[in-house]
Design a protein around this motif. Structure first.
Motif, PDB file in Angstrom:
ATOM      1  N   SER A 164       0.819  -1.206   0.000  1.00 23.96           N
ATOM      2  CA  SER A 164       0.000   0.000   0.000  1.00 23.96           C
ATOM      3  C   SER A 164       0.855   1.258   0.000  1.00 23.96           C
ATOM      4  O   SER A 164       0.500   2.269  -0.620  1.00 23.96           O
ATOM      5  CB  SER A 164      -0.923  -0.008   1.225  1.00 23.96           C
ATOM      6  N   ASN A 217       2.180   1.864  -3.595  1.00 22.73           N
ATOM      7  CA  ASN A 217       1.101   2.312  -4.468  1.00 22.73           C
ATOM      8  C   ASN A 217       0.703   3.743  -4.147  1.00 22.73           C
ATOM      9  O   ASN A 217       0.457   4.550  -5.059  1.00 22.73           O
ATOM     10  CB  ASN A 217      -0.106   1.385  -4.322  1.00 22.73           C
ATOM     11  N   THR A 253       0.932   6.862  -6.890  1.00 28.80           N
ATOM     12  CA  THR A 253      -0.217   7.671  -7.295  1.00 28.80           C
ATOM     13  C   THR A 253      -0.053   9.128  -6.863  1.00 28.80           C
ATOM     14  O   THR A 253      -0.428  10.046  -7.597  1.00 28.80           O
ATOM     15  CB  THR A 253      -1.513   7.103  -6.693  1.00 28.80           C
ATOM     16  N   LEU A 302      -5.988   5.233 -10.454  1.00 28.36           N
ATOM     17  CA  LEU A 302      -5.167   4.355  -9.616  1.00 28.36           C
ATOM     18  C   LEU A 302      -5.428   4.580  -8.132  1.00 28.36           C
ATOM     19  O   LEU A 302      -5.273   3.667  -7.321  1.00 28.36           O
ATOM     20  CB  LEU A 302      -3.685   4.573  -9.921  1.00 28.36           C
ATOM     21  N   CYS A 321      -6.083   2.576  -3.515  1.00 24.12           N
ATOM     22  CA  CYS A 321      -5.335   2.899  -2.287  1.00 24.12           C
ATOM     23  C   CYS A 321      -6.082   2.535  -0.999  1.00 24.12           C
ATOM     24  O   CYS A 321      -5.497   1.909  -0.114  1.00 24.12           O
ATOM     25  CB  CYS A 321      -4.952   4.382  -2.285  1.00 24.12           C
TER      26      CYS A 321
END
Length: 204
Positions: A2, A5, A9, A163, A167
Motif C-alpha cells: 500500500s 502504491n 499515485t 489508480l 489505495c
C-alpha cells in the motif's frame, strides 16, 4: 504494498498538478499550454516562457473561475494524498504505526481525495468556454476542444486518479494482514507457555 502504491499515485498526481500541459494549443508543438498551477506561452521573440500563475502562485491570477475551482480541488486532493503517503511509508519502517482505526481513517481521507480530484477533472473542460480560452483556442467550447487538444498532464491526472481508487483497499488489506500476523504471534506465544511450564516441572 500500500505504501508503494500510495507513493506512486501521489507522485503522478502531483506531477500532473504542477504541469502546464493540461490543455495545448494545436500546431505549437506543445509550446503553448495551460494547466491549473502553471502555463507556457510563446513570445514574439519565439522564446517559450513557462511560469506559475501570479509568479508565486496567486489563485486569482488563474484566468477562469472554473480553473480556479479545479486548482483548489485537485491541489487539495494532492495534499491529502501526500499526508496519507507519508503515514503509509512510515509504516514500512515502523511496524504497527497504523492500527485498524487509523487505517479506516486513512481510507476515508483517500476516498475524499479521490472524490474532489474526480470532480475537478470533470469541471476542467468547462473552462474552455471562457473568453480567455477562446482567445487562444478560438472555437473551443465546454467539453469541446475546438482548435486545442487535451495535454498529457490531463491524461496523467485521469490515470493517477483512477489508480487512487485502489489505495483505500490496499491500506485496509495491509493492516488486516498485519493484525492476522500479530494474532498468530500471540497464539504461538500462548501455545509455547504450557510446554515451558512442563519442562520446568520436569527439571524440578
Amino acid at each position: 504494498s500500500s505504501g508503494i502504491n500510495a507513493a506512486l499515485t501521489t507522485s503522478l498526481s502531483t506531477l500532473a498538478f504542477l504541469s502546464p500541459c493540461w490543455i495545448l494549443e494545436s500546431g505549437t508543438n506543445d509550446e503553448t499550454g495551460f494547466g491549473v498551477f502553471s502555463f507556457c506561452t510563446k513570445g514574439e521573440d519565439n522564446i517559450v516562457n513557462c511560469r506559475v500563475y501570479g509568479g508565486r502562485y496567486n489563485l486569482l491570477d488563474i484566468p477562469t473561475v472554473i480553473w480556479q475551482v479545479v486548482s483548489i480541488l485537485y491541489g487539495g486532493g494532492c495534499c491529502l494524498l501526500i499526508v496519507c503517503t507519508m503515514v503509509a511509508i512510515s509504516n514500512l519502517f515502523i511496524k504497527g504505526i497504523i492500527g485498524s482505526n487509523s487505517s479506516i481513517l486513512i481510507g476515508y481521507i483517500q476516498c475524499a481525495a479521490l472524490s474532489v480530484m474526480a470532480i475537478s477533472l470533470l469541471l476542467f473542460p468547462m473552462g474552455l468556454s471562457s473568453d480567455f480560452a477562446r482567445h487562444f483556442f478560438h472555437t473551443s467550447q465546454a467539453y469541446s476542444t475546438g482548435d486545442c487538444s487535451l495535454g498529457w498532464a490531463y491524461t496523467l491526472a485521469i490515470m493517477s486518479t483512477a489508480l487512487t481508487v485502489f489505495c483505500p483497499y490496499l491500506a485496509h488489506f495491509a493492516v488486516s494482514k498485519q493484525d492476522e500476523t500479530d494474532q498468530c504471534d500471540v497464539a504461538s506465544t500462548l501455545a509455547e507457555r504450557p510446554k515451558r511450564t512442563k519442562s520446568l516441572i520436569a527439571c524440578l
